[in-house]
Design an enzyme around this catalytic site. Structure first.
Site, PDB file in Angstrom:
ATOM      1  N   THR A  66      50.555  33.656  51.148  1.00 10.97           N
ATOM      2  CA  THR A  66      50.345  35.018  50.662  1.00 10.97           C
ATOM      3  C   THR A  66      49.817  34.948  49.235  1.00 10.97           C
ATOM      4  OG1 THR A  66      51.399  37.188  50.435  1.00 10.97           O
ATOM      5  CG2 THR A  66      52.811  35.271  50.008  1.00 10.97           C
ATOM      6  N   LYS A  70      45.601  33.115  49.029  1.00  9.87           N
ATOM      7  CA  LYS A  70      44.881  33.338  50.286  1.00  9.87           C
ATOM      8  C   LYS A  70      43.438  32.840  50.249  1.00  9.87           C
ATOM      9  CE  LYS A  70      45.922  37.365  52.326  1.00  9.87           C
ATOM     10  NZ  LYS A  70      46.250  38.807  52.426  1.00  9.87           N
ATOM     11  N   ASN A  91      45.784  33.653  55.881  1.00  3.18           N
ATOM     12  CA  ASN A  91      47.211  33.960  55.703  1.00  3.18           C
ATOM     13  C   ASN A  91      48.110  33.183  56.671  1.00  3.18           C
ATOM     14  OD1 ASN A  91      46.758  35.350  58.056  1.00  3.18           O
ATOM     15  ND2 ASN A  91      47.085  37.381  57.193  1.00  3.18           N
ATOM     16  N   GLY A 130      39.151  49.370  48.368  1.00  5.65           N
ATOM     17  CA  GLY A 130      39.274  47.954  48.011  1.00  5.65           C
ATOM     18  C   GLY A 130      38.231  47.135  48.751  1.00  5.65           C
ATOM     19  N   ALA A 134      41.490  41.310  52.306  1.00  3.30           N
ATOM     20  CA  ALA A 134      42.068  42.165  53.346  1.00  3.30           C
ATOM     21  C   ALA A 134      41.038  43.195  53.815  1.00  3.30           C
ATOM     22  CB  ALA A 134      43.319  42.862  52.823  1.00  3.30           C
ATOM     23  N   ASN A 153      35.189  50.957  46.225  1.00  4.87           N
ATOM     24  CA  ASN A 153      35.853  49.923  45.421  1.00  4.87           C
ATOM     25  C   ASN A 153      35.524  50.106  43.948  1.00  4.87           C
ATOM     26  OD1 ASN A 153      37.516  47.584  45.334  1.00  4.87           O
ATOM     27  ND2 ASN A 153      35.721  46.371  44.820  1.00  4.87           N
ATOM     28  N   THR A 155      34.845  47.686  41.851  1.00  6.12           N
ATOM     29  CA  THR A 155      33.662  46.861  41.562  1.00  6.12           C
ATOM     30  C   THR A 155      32.663  47.049  42.700  1.00  6.12           C
ATOM     31  OG1 THR A 155      35.197  45.269  40.599  1.00  6.12           O
ATOM     32  CG2 THR A 155      32.935  44.516  40.921  1.00  6.12           C
TER      33      THR A 155
HETATM   34  P1  ATR Z   1      43.585  41.196  49.163  1.00  2.00           P
HETATM   35  O1  ATR Z   1      43.461  39.798  49.660  1.00  2.00           O
HETATM   36  O2  ATR Z   1      44.946  41.794  49.409  1.00  2.00           O
HETATM   37  O3  ATR Z   1      42.483  42.058  49.659  1.00  2.00           O
HETATM   38  P2  ATR Z   1      42.247  40.937  46.622  1.00  2.00           P
HETATM   39  O4  ATR Z   1      41.225  40.076  47.280  1.00  2.00           O
HETATM   40  O5  ATR Z   1      42.787  40.536  45.307  1.00  2.00           O
HETATM   41  O6  ATR Z   1      43.505  41.114  47.571  1.00  2.00           O
HETATM   42  O7  ATR Z   1      41.638  42.414  46.525  1.00  2.00           O
HETATM   43  C1  ATR Z   1      42.294  43.447  45.866  1.00  2.00           C
HETATM   44  C2  ATR Z   1      41.405  44.706  45.863  1.00  2.00           C
HETATM   45  O8  ATR Z   1      42.124  45.722  45.194  1.00  2.00           O
HETATM   46  C3  ATR Z   1      40.091  44.515  45.128  1.00  2.00           C
HETATM   47  O9  ATR Z   1      39.067  45.211  45.806  1.00  2.00           O
HETATM   48  C4  ATR Z   1      40.355  45.153  43.772  1.00  2.00           C
HETATM   49  O10 ATR Z   1      39.242  45.762  43.155  1.00  2.00           O
HETATM   50  P3  ATR Z   1      38.086  44.893  42.408  1.00  2.00           P
HETATM   51  O11 ATR Z   1      37.211  44.364  43.498  1.00  2.00           O
HETATM   52  O12 ATR Z   1      37.411  45.864  41.528  1.00  2.00           O
HETATM   53  O13 ATR Z   1      38.827  43.819  41.650  1.00  2.00           O
HETATM   54  C5  ATR Z   1      41.324  46.253  44.149  1.00  2.00           C
HETATM   55  N1  ATR Z   1      42.176  46.615  43.009  1.00  2.00           N
HETATM   56  C6  ATR Z   1      43.061  45.829  42.376  1.00  2.00           C
HETATM   57  N2  ATR Z   1      43.673  46.514  41.379  1.00  2.00           N
HETATM   58  C7  ATR Z   1      43.138  47.768  41.395  1.00  2.00           C
HETATM   59  C8  ATR Z   1      43.324  48.950  40.610  1.00  2.00           C
HETATM   60  N3  ATR Z   1      44.207  48.968  39.606  1.00  2.00           N
HETATM   61  N4  ATR Z   1      42.597  50.049  40.919  1.00  2.00           N
HETATM   62  C9  ATR Z   1      41.703  50.027  41.929  1.00  2.00           C
HETATM   63  N5  ATR Z   1      41.463  48.937  42.704  1.00  2.00           N
HETATM   64  C10 ATR Z   1      42.164  47.828  42.437  1.00  2.00           C
END
Ligand code: ATR
Length: 279
Positions: A66, A70, A91, A130, A134, A153, A155
């Protein structure tokens, strides 16, 4: 009872103190009298490589990874299944004759969780928040059905990458996560899948989304379950991330034991432990 021939599964992550996977697996193993155990290990980023080598040497019969491992684990494995390859995230790891094989069950786990609420993800309008591993996994899986998917998203470039990677017949578009795009997306969607660590209820209140839009929104599915907060009634209903957790555990069970998982028993193990049913 743990004996000299007990098969051991593990979980690597940091932090893992909140993890509910050991409850699901160990209760299920005990109830079925399976000679297996599931042990969580706090593993830092710096120690992941050694921990993976340890799994080989100690002969763990498969393990889960986790956050934050990952993606980092990809290069430490011998083979990846298609979903892990596509989402660039793993995972579940299986120990095979040919080495360690990485799987990503996020997409299939989400689909099974949706179905258990009676939501059939086909011909639907789906908003995904996001664009990490995931999101990649769920968009890839949902675009395989005839859905219309919008990714928002923080970004933009990452949202574009996820959209470009979706090869199914579904229609996939992307945009910047902001108040106006979230409002519009919530108005249009049958389902909102939020893969960011920020809960939808928090996002909605931070961005001051009007109450009528929230009330009329479709199903809301937050992936984050680590912060124990009561689900805020939002839209048509909420899909519990605990249901997703159960189905992901079931998928790991199927990968490791090569047999259908006892999903109802796995769910009731967690329901009994938490003292509440989420469905
Ligand atoms: P996972 O494997 O669970 O998908 P990850 O790859 O770290 O985890 O992705 C997390 C997502 O949450 C990313 O899209 C991130 O946005 P960025 O691509 O801009 O980094 C998003 N995220 C994380 N913190 C955030 C926040 N405070 N507000 C909005 N989006 C957020």
């Amino acid at each position: 009872m743990i004996k000299s021939d007990t098969k051991v599964h593990s979980l690597y992550g940091s932090p893992i103190a909140h993890s509910l996977s050991p409850v699901i697996f160990n209760t299920t193993f005990q109830k079925l009298s399976l000679n297996r155990a599931y042990v969580p290990f706090e593993v830092s980023k710096d120690n992941l490589k050694q921990a993976v080598e340890a799994a080989r040497i100690l002969g763990f019969d498969g393990f889960n990874v986790t956050m934050p491992h990952k993606t980092a684990i990809l290069e430490m494995l011998d083979r990846l299944d298609e979903n892990a390859e596509k989402s660039r995230a793993v995972n579940t790891v299986a120990m095979t004759k040919n080495g360690l094989v990485g799987y990503n069950t996020d997409g299939e786990g989400a689909i099974r969780a949706l179905r258990s609420y009676g939501f059939e993800p086909n011909n639907r309008r789906i908003l995904v928040l996001g664009a990490g591993g995931a999101a990649q996994a769920i968009v890839h899986r949902l675009s395989g059905e005839n859905n219309t998917i919008r990714i928002l998203n923080r970004t933009l470039g990452k949202a574009r990458r996820v959209a470009d990677n979706a090869t199914g017949p579904g229609r996939v578009s992307y945009g910047q996560l902001a108040k106006s795009s979230l409002e519009k997306g919530m108005e249009d969607a049958d389902l909102l899948v939020n893969t960011t660590p920020i809960r939808t209820s928090t996002l909605v209140s931070q961005l001051k989304i009007p109450v009528n839009i929230v009330r009329d929104a479709g199903w809301v599915f937050d992936f984050a379950y680590d912060k124990p907060a009561e689900p805020v009634p939002i839209g048509r209903g909420t899909i519990s991330p605990l249901e997703m957790l159960v189905h992901q555990a079931a998928l790991s069970y199927e990968i490791w034991l090569n047999e259908t998982a006892p999903v109802d028993l796995m769910r009731s193990s967690l329901v009994d432990y938490l003292g509440k049913d989420w469905r």
